[in-house]
Design an enzyme around this catalytic site. Structure first.
Site, PDB file in Angstrom:
ATOM      1  N   LYS A  65      79.854  97.533 -48.234  1.00 37.03           N
ATOM      2  CA  LYS A  65      78.084  98.060 -48.488  1.00 37.03           C
ATOM      3  C   LYS A  65      78.162  98.980 -47.263  1.00 37.03           C
ATOM      4  CE  LYS A  65      76.335  94.156 -50.703  1.00 37.03           C
ATOM      5  NZ  LYS A  65      75.169  93.299 -51.043  1.00 37.03           N
ATOM      6  N   ASP A 112      69.554  95.856 -53.776  1.00 37.65           N
ATOM      7  CA  ASP A 112      69.311  94.539 -53.276  1.00 37.65           C
ATOM      8  C   ASP A 112      67.691  94.429 -52.950  1.00 37.65           C
ATOM      9  OD1 ASP A 112      72.043  93.560 -53.570  1.00 37.65           O
ATOM     10  OD2 ASP A 112      72.564  94.073 -51.382  1.00 37.65           O
TER      11      ASP A 112
END
Ligand code: ATR
Length: 271
Positions: free
Chosen positions: A65, A101
């Site tokens: 990420k 997220d």
């Protein structure tokens, strides 16, 4: 046929193919979503060839990420604020990265936070200061929490996160004291994950209206959530965050806003 997928290392355990596969079938969309195990040293090349391989985009998961943020052609403000990209769209030959997220955590918590009186949605305590915590604190601001306390085993990481987002950091051994008057408690550490030690924390000082949530969803009811439930507190498990974070990518790639339903939850929880 539109093609997307999840890129990680390892990636075999990822629930994302099952999740996107459910939506593709449910909405009758001619698309494909598979898992791709790409080692960190091959990630740059994966990005360069994403369009040539026919991808409309991809999710990126552990351990990619942070590096994905560096590799995308364009990163949006949210991805920069979190310091990580988990969703990429291929648009006009460019890779565009965002972080869903934040929306995943926000959407999962929103119905529960909305039920609190204004005076009871002020103070949130975040355990952990890793990648997940960075997305959580951005979402907590969006949910309206004015006072956010972060506490982490490695104090330097909690202090850095607190500086960046204007939070309060507390030493890990003072975490119990932080719970006094807290309206929301969030565990973002890996403690409580299957195979990891449980989180040692007494919830005795949390007020009766407090919400306790865990981003760990294996097991669904972590020891922390069990303890909160036993005290009669409101409990929100981590599976919802996983389901909601997937929705914006699906919508961008396949052109349909997917719904998070009880049937989807049951499907994901099924063997
Ligand atoms: P993620 O992206 O899921 O947040 P991460 O960045 O590796 O993963 O963060 C893991 C978090 O769990 C960190 O806050 C970590 O604390 P450290 O920063 O001190 O490493 C926390 N964590 C992991 N194992 C822990 C343990 N045994 N006790 C306390 N905290 C722990």
């Amino acid at each position: 046929m539109k093609k997307a997928g999840v890129v990680g290392h390892p990636v075999a355990h990822s629930l994302s193919p099952k999740l996107h596969g459910y939506w593709l079938k449910h909405y009758g969309i001619d698309g494909e979503y598979k898992a791709y195990d790409i080692a960190p040293e091959n990630l740059a090349q994966f990005f360069e060839t994403m369009e040539a391989q026919g991808f409309v985009g991809c999710n990126f998961t552990i351990p990619h990420k942070e590096r994905a943020l560096e590799l995308v052609d364009i990163a949006d403000d949210l991805a920069v604020a979190v310091g990580a990209v988990n969703t990429v769209m291929v648009k006009d030959g460019k890779t565009v990265g965002t972080n869903t997220d934040v929306a995943g955590f926000y959407e999962n918590l929103k119905p529960y936070v909305s039920r609190l009186a204004a005076k009871d949605k002020q103070k949130a305590v975040v355990l952990g200061a890793g990648g997940a915590a960075r997305a959580v604190v951005v979402a907590l601001r969006q949910l309206g929490f004015g006072s956010i306390i972060v506490t982490n085993r490695s104090a330097d990481k909690a202090e850095a996160l607190a500086r960046q987002h204007g939070l309060i950091s507390l030493p890990w051994n003072e975490r119990e004291a932080a719970l006094l008057d807290a309206d929301l408690l969030v565990n973002t550490t890996s403690l409580g994950l299957a195979g990891q030690p449980p989180l040692e924390l007494s919830l005795a000082t949390l007020p009766a209206h407090a919400i306790v949530t865990d981003i760990v969803y294996k097991p669904l009811m972590t020891p922390l959530l069990e303890a909160a439930k036993a005290r009669g507190l409101t409990v929100v498990d981590g599976l919802g965050m996983l389901l909601y974070q997937a929705a914006p990518g699906f919508a961008a790639w396949f052109g349909r806003d997917p719904e998070v339903t009880e049937e989807l939850r049951a499907h994901i929880l099924g063997a």
